[in-house]
Design a protein around this motif. Sequence first.
Motif, PDB file in Angstrom:
ATOM      1  N   LEU A  55       0.816  -1.211   0.000  1.00 48.74           N
ATOM      2  CA  LEU A  55       0.000   0.000   0.000  1.00 48.74           C
ATOM      3  C   LEU A  55       0.851   1.263   0.000  1.00 48.74           C
ATOM      4  O   LEU A  55       0.530   2.226  -0.687  1.00 48.74           O
ATOM      5  CB  LEU A  55      -0.970   0.000   1.189  1.00 48.74           C
ATOM      6  N   ASP A  56       1.943   1.281   0.737  1.00 44.89           N
ATOM      7  CA  ASP A  56       2.789   2.481   0.759  1.00 44.89           C
ATOM      8  C   ASP A  56       3.317   2.810  -0.632  1.00 44.89           C
ATOM      9  O   ASP A  56       3.356   3.970  -1.036  1.00 44.89           O
ATOM     10  CB  ASP A  56       3.947   2.312   1.739  1.00 44.89           C
ATOM     11  N   ALA A  57       3.705   1.782  -1.383  1.00 47.52           N
ATOM     12  CA  ALA A  57       4.188   2.002  -2.749  1.00 47.52           C
ATOM     13  C   ALA A  57       3.075   2.523  -3.648  1.00 47.52           C
ATOM     14  O   ALA A  57       3.291   3.421  -4.470  1.00 47.52           O
ATOM     15  CB  ALA A  57       4.771   0.711  -3.321  1.00 47.52           C
ATOM     16  N   VAL A  58       1.873   1.973  -3.491  1.00 51.10           N
ATOM     17  CA  VAL A  58       0.731   2.428  -4.280  1.00 51.10           C
ATOM     18  C   VAL A  58       0.409   3.889  -3.964  1.00 51.10           C
ATOM     19  O   VAL A  58       0.198   4.703  -4.862  1.00 51.10           O
ATOM     20  CB  VAL A  58      -0.505   1.532  -4.022  1.00 51.10           C
ATOM     21  N   LEU A  59       0.412   4.232  -2.688  1.00 53.30           N
ATOM     22  CA  LEU A  59       0.127   5.612  -2.285  1.00 53.30           C
ATOM     23  C   LEU A  59       1.173   6.573  -2.842  1.00 53.30           C
ATOM     24  O   LEU A  59       0.833   7.648  -3.349  1.00 53.30           O
ATOM     25  CB  LEU A  59       0.074   5.717  -0.762  1.00 53.30           C
ATOM     26  N   GLY A  60       2.435   6.189  -2.762  1.00 53.28           N
ATOM     27  CA  GLY A  60       3.506   7.043  -3.270  1.00 53.28           C
ATOM     28  C   GLY A  60       3.417   7.257  -4.763  1.00 53.28           C
ATOM     29  O   GLY A  60       3.581   8.379  -5.257  1.00 53.28           O
ATOM     30  N   ARG A  61       3.136   6.187  -5.484  1.00 50.11           N
ATOM     31  CA  ARG A  61       3.037   6.302  -6.946  1.00 50.11           C
ATOM     32  C   ARG A  61       1.826   7.128  -7.351  1.00 50.11           C
ATOM     33  O   ARG A  61       1.897   7.959  -8.253  1.00 50.11           O
ATOM     34  CB  ARG A  61       2.957   4.913  -7.563  1.00 50.11           C
ATOM     35  N   ALA A  62       0.705   6.916  -6.684  1.00 50.57           N
ATOM     36  CA  ALA A  62      -0.506   7.685  -7.009  1.00 50.57           C
ATOM     37  C   ALA A  62      -0.287   9.168  -6.745  1.00 50.57           C
ATOM     38  O   ALA A  62      -0.677  10.017  -7.552  1.00 50.57           O
ATOM     39  CB  ALA A  62      -1.688   7.159  -6.201  1.00 50.57           C
ATOM     40  N   ALA A  63       0.341   9.489  -5.620  1.00 47.14           N
ATOM     41  CA  ALA A  63       0.599  10.893  -5.280  1.00 47.14           C
ATOM     42  C   ALA A  63       1.563  11.516  -6.284  1.00 47.14           C
ATOM     43  O   ALA A  63       1.340  12.647  -6.748  1.00 47.14           O
ATOM     44  CB  ALA A  63       1.154  10.987  -3.862  1.00 47.14           C
ATOM     45  N   ALA A  64       2.626  10.793  -6.623  1.00 45.75           N
ATOM     46  CA  ALA A  64       3.598  11.326  -7.576  1.00 45.75           C
ATOM     47  C   ALA A  64       2.976  11.526  -8.955  1.00 45.75           C
ATOM     48  O   ALA A  64       3.195  12.562  -9.599  1.00 45.75           O
ATOM     49  CB  ALA A  64       4.805  10.391  -7.668  1.00 45.75           C
ATOM     50  N   ASP A  65       2.197  10.558  -9.407  1.00 46.95           N
ATOM     51  CA  ASP A  65       1.534  10.683 -10.709  1.00 46.95           C
ATOM     52  C   ASP A  65       0.575  11.868 -10.719  1.00 46.95           C
ATOM     53  O   ASP A  65       0.531  12.637 -11.676  1.00 46.95           O
ATOM     54  CB  ASP A  65       0.778   9.404 -11.059  1.00 46.95           C
ATOM     55  N   ALA A  66      -0.197  12.020  -9.656  1.00 45.52           N
ATOM     56  CA  ALA A  66      -1.158  13.115  -9.588  1.00 45.52           C
ATOM     57  C   ALA A  66      -0.454  14.470  -9.600  1.00 45.52           C
ATOM     58  O   ALA A  66      -0.887  15.394 -10.299  1.00 45.52           O
ATOM     59  CB  ALA A  66      -2.027  12.976  -8.335  1.00 45.52           C
ATOM     60  N   ALA A  67       0.625  14.595  -8.839  1.00 43.91           N
ATOM     61  CA  ALA A  67       1.368  15.859  -8.815  1.00 43.91           C
ATOM     62  C   ALA A  67       1.941  16.181 -10.193  1.00 43.91           C
ATOM     63  O   ALA A  67       1.898  17.339 -10.643  1.00 43.91           O
ATOM     64  CB  ALA A  67       2.480  15.786  -7.769  1.00 43.91           C
ATOM     65  N   THR A  68       2.449  15.164 -10.876  1.00 48.12           N
ATOM     66  CA  THR A  68       2.996  15.362 -12.218  1.00 48.12           C
ATOM     67  C   THR A  68       1.904  15.776 -13.195  1.00 48.12           C
ATOM     68  O   THR A  68       2.099  16.692 -14.009  1.00 48.12           O
ATOM     69  CB  THR A  68       3.689  14.074 -12.714  1.00 48.12           C
ATOM     70  N   LEU A  69       0.762  15.112 -13.114  1.00 49.09           N
ATOM     71  CA  LEU A  69      -0.351  15.463 -14.001  1.00 49.09           C
ATOM     72  C   LEU A  69      -0.842  16.884 -13.750  1.00 49.09           C
ATOM     73  O   LEU A  69      -1.105  17.642 -14.689  1.00 49.09           O
ATOM     74  CB  LEU A  69      -1.486  14.458 -13.838  1.00 49.09           C
ATOM     75  N   GLU A  70      -0.951  17.255 -12.484  1.00 43.57           N
ATOM     76  CA  GLU A  70      -1.394  18.619 -12.156  1.00 43.57           C
ATOM     77  C   GLU A  70      -0.385  19.645 -12.677  1.00 43.57           C
ATOM     78  O   GLU A  70      -0.769  20.649 -13.286  1.00 43.57           O
ATOM     79  CB  GLU A  70      -1.578  18.767 -10.650  1.00 43.57           C
ATOM     80  N   GLY A  97       1.551  19.331 -15.117  1.00 44.32           N
ATOM     81  CA  GLY A  97       1.507  19.324 -16.575  1.00 44.32           C
ATOM     82  C   GLY A  97       0.250  19.935 -17.164  1.00 44.32           C
ATOM     83  O   GLY A  97       0.097  19.988 -18.377  1.00 44.32           O
ATOM     84  N   GLY A  98      -0.673  20.361 -16.306  1.00 45.79           N
ATOM     85  CA  GLY A  98      -1.867  21.045 -16.791  1.00 45.79           C
ATOM     86  C   GLY A  98      -3.129  20.212 -16.863  1.00 45.79           C
ATOM     87  O   GLY A  98      -4.145  20.675 -17.391  1.00 45.79           O
ATOM     88  N   ALA A  99      -3.104  18.992 -16.343  1.00 46.26           N
ATOM     89  CA  ALA A  99      -4.322  18.171 -16.349  1.00 46.26           C
ATOM     90  C   ALA A  99      -5.393  18.812 -15.480  1.00 46.26           C
ATOM     91  O   ALA A  99      -5.090  19.504 -14.506  1.00 46.26           O
ATOM     92  CB  ALA A  99      -4.014  16.764 -15.844  1.00 46.26           C
ATOM     93  N   ASP A 100      -6.634  18.588 -15.847  1.00 40.17           N
ATOM     94  CA  ASP A 100      -7.760  19.119 -15.081  1.00 40.17           C
ATOM     95  C   ASP A 100      -8.247  18.133 -14.028  1.00 40.17           C
ATOM     96  O   ASP A 100      -8.831  18.532 -13.028  1.00 40.17           O
ATOM     97  CB  ASP A 100      -8.937  19.456 -16.010  1.00 40.17           C
ATOM     98  N   GLY A 101      -8.053  16.851 -14.280  1.00 40.93           N
ATOM     99  CA  GLY A 101      -8.572  15.863 -13.349  1.00 40.93           C
ATOM    100  C   GLY A 101      -7.948  14.500 -13.574  1.00 40.93           C
ATOM    101  O   GLY A 101      -7.233  14.283 -14.549  1.00 40.93           O
ATOM    102  N   VAL A 102      -8.226  13.593 -12.651  1.00 38.15           N
ATOM    103  CA  VAL A 102      -7.753  12.214 -12.731  1.00 38.15           C
ATOM    104  C   VAL A 102      -8.857  11.283 -12.251  1.00 38.15           C
ATOM    105  O   VAL A 102      -9.763  11.692 -11.525  1.00 38.15           O
ATOM    106  CB  VAL A 102      -6.489  11.965 -11.872  1.00 38.15           C
ATOM    107  N   ILE A 103      -8.761  10.046 -12.684  1.00 42.34           N
ATOM    108  CA  ILE A 103      -9.653   9.000 -12.186  1.00 42.34           C
ATOM    109  C   ILE A 103      -8.773   7.912 -11.589  1.00 42.34           C
ATOM    110  O   ILE A 103      -7.815   7.467 -12.214  1.00 42.34           O
ATOM    111  CB  ILE A 103     -10.536   8.407 -13.304  1.00 42.34           C
ATOM    112  N   ILE A 104      -9.090   7.499 -10.374  1.00 40.77           N
ATOM    113  CA  ILE A 104      -8.391   6.375  -9.784  1.00 40.77           C
ATOM    114  C   ILE A 104      -9.328   5.176  -9.840  1.00 40.77           C
ATOM    115  O   ILE A 104     -10.543   5.319  -9.738  1.00 40.77           O
ATOM    116  CB  ILE A 104      -7.921   6.652  -8.339  1.00 40.77           C
TER     117      ILE A 104
END
Length: 78
Positions: free
Chosen positions: A10-25, A27-34
């Motif tokens: 779970l810690d790895a999943v949380l870290g990857r999700a947070a990093a991906d979301a920060a990168t997407l934001e 980069g100009g993304a408006d939203g994400v779906i998990i």
Amino acid sequence: PGAPGRSAGLDAVLGRAAADAATLEAGGADGVIIENFGDAPFTKGEVAPITVACMTRVAMAVRSAAPNLVLGINVLRN
């Protein structure tokens, strides 16, 4: 946790999700779906409480890392 396949935890999943979301934001993304797509094969019937709890933790990590993104959640089951 609770998924039939292997996971980095779970810690790895949380870290990857947070990093991906920060990168997407950034980069100009408006939203994400998990979603729990990696949990396949999915259980029949109701979604297990552990799945709901873990998805909630992921959503909170994404929200903390990228507070301006619109957040969608899709929990899969058969």
